[in-house]
Design a protein around this motif. Sequence first.
Motif, PDB file in Angstrom:
ATOM      1  N   ALA A  24       0.830  -1.212   0.000  1.00 14.81           N
ATOM      2  CA  ALA A  24       0.000   0.000   0.000  1.00 14.81           C
ATOM      3  C   ALA A  24       0.859   1.255   0.000  1.00 14.81           C
TER       4      ALA A  24
ATOM      5  N   ARG B 144      -0.403   7.228  -2.658  1.00 14.92           N
ATOM      6  CA  ARG B 144      -0.886   6.753  -1.360  1.00 14.92           C
ATOM      7  C   ARG B 144       0.030   7.225  -0.230  1.00 14.92           C
TER       8      ARG B 144
ATOM      9  N   THR C 175      -8.823   9.134  -5.642  1.00 16.80           N
ATOM     10  CA  THR C 175      -8.533   9.279  -4.212  1.00 16.80           C
ATOM     11  C   THR C 175      -9.247   8.211  -3.405  1.00 16.80           C
TER      12      THR C 175
ATOM     13  N   HIS D 220      -7.499   4.837  -3.798  1.00 15.34           N
ATOM     14  CA  HIS D 220      -6.267   4.755  -3.014  1.00 15.34           C
ATOM     15  C   HIS D 220      -6.574   4.607  -1.525  1.00 15.34           C
TER      16      HIS D 220
ATOM     17  N   THR E 137      -7.493   1.082  -0.674  1.00 12.71           N
ATOM     18  CA  THR E 137      -6.308   0.223  -0.559  1.00 12.71           C
ATOM     19  C   THR E 137      -5.618   0.419   0.780  1.00 12.71           C
ATOM     20  N   LEU E 138      -5.509   1.657   1.227  1.00 10.69           N
ATOM     21  CA  LEU E 138      -4.899   1.934   2.526  1.00 10.69           C
ATOM     22  C   LEU E 138      -5.731   1.349   3.661  1.00 10.69           C
TER      23      LEU E 138
END
Length: 399
Positions: free
Chosen positions: A121, A127, A155, A158, A161-162
């Motif tokens: 990540a 990110r 955004t 991302h 994913t975080l």
Amino acid sequence: MPSGEPSARRFAGGRKALAHRRSRREPPFGAQVRRTASIEEKFELIASGHGIAVVPRRVAEAYSRPDLVYRQVMDTEPVETCIAVAENRRERRVRDFVEIAAAVGIFLAVNTLTMDLIASALGDGARWRLIELLAERPRSVGELAEMTGLRQPQTTKHLRTLAQAGLVTVFPLGQRRVYAIETRPLAALARRLRDLADIAEAHAGERDVITRYRAAIDAESALAERGRWADGRAFSFERVLSAPPEVVWRYWVDRDLLASWWAPSSMTVTDCVLEPEPQGRAILDYRDAEGRRYRSAGRVRAAREPESLEFDLSVFGEAGEILFTGHYDVALAATEEGTALWLGLTITETEVEAVPYIAGIDTGWHQVLDNLASAVGADGRDRTGLDNEKSDNEKEVRR
């Protein structure tokens, strides 16, 4: 047409639809389920009753849904671990799995998975910038998009994913979605990076070996202008080994024991022989991790068990030509600590192409003698244990 017929057709159609749904939700035993392409698909399958998943708690929170139950199993660093299972599938088999898995510590493996997720990540520049902004304070998707110059859909992707990696948490606030950073995964990553730095520092000598070898190649290359350039070059090595000469001798003349130490740790011995008699065979073949072979062969000149061994060994090039020949003298002497070993080596028949071999003699022999010291040291400890046991048994018999 009888008035009940449409109802019958609807009933029949309903049964077919129910059967179809069941066939989609419950594949026959042994049937192959298609490999899922995303986390969303994985959770969809779990919700429909096909399997369970072990996930970090933060991932579970990011994919919260009413038809899934997340059961916390045990706390592990860097994140808590839970098991995801369909809401209507909380039968005994699942409980048994949780108990057995927790008992054997299988969930500790999630640490590695989580670290991979975190590293992946944070490997994206966008990110990483989002993490930097969220480290200051929680921010909305719109604010983050404006500050990074990304479009809101990018955004959001991302941030998802975080969140999957447990690095951020989302707070739905009406029509807004505000994200906040989670520090525990970052702290765990920092600890892991510190551990790696400590390991690298503790093994700095391994890098120094490569540096010295590279310098030795450069120095020898400057001298190797023509054949016989290194003839007469002599080396000597000494070791005190914690085993008697009889044990050390076996490590030189026993084929299997010889193979356990007679090559640097990065190489694999494929054949080796030292026959302890005049004109006995001397062979050393090994290969590196890339599959390149290194071949040497020669003859034993003299052997006196367990005191001395003399042999010649020629190193061959890829075409079978001799690159150089080494004349070896090995002497073993008993000491209070075990055995004093002395190894002398003299080079002859040197060709220009032997540069990398000559440059590596000093480093290489220090490494293999370290291997020998470790091998005979372990053997000596084993023998000591056996001797002590034998002595105790003899005392018991005498009693």
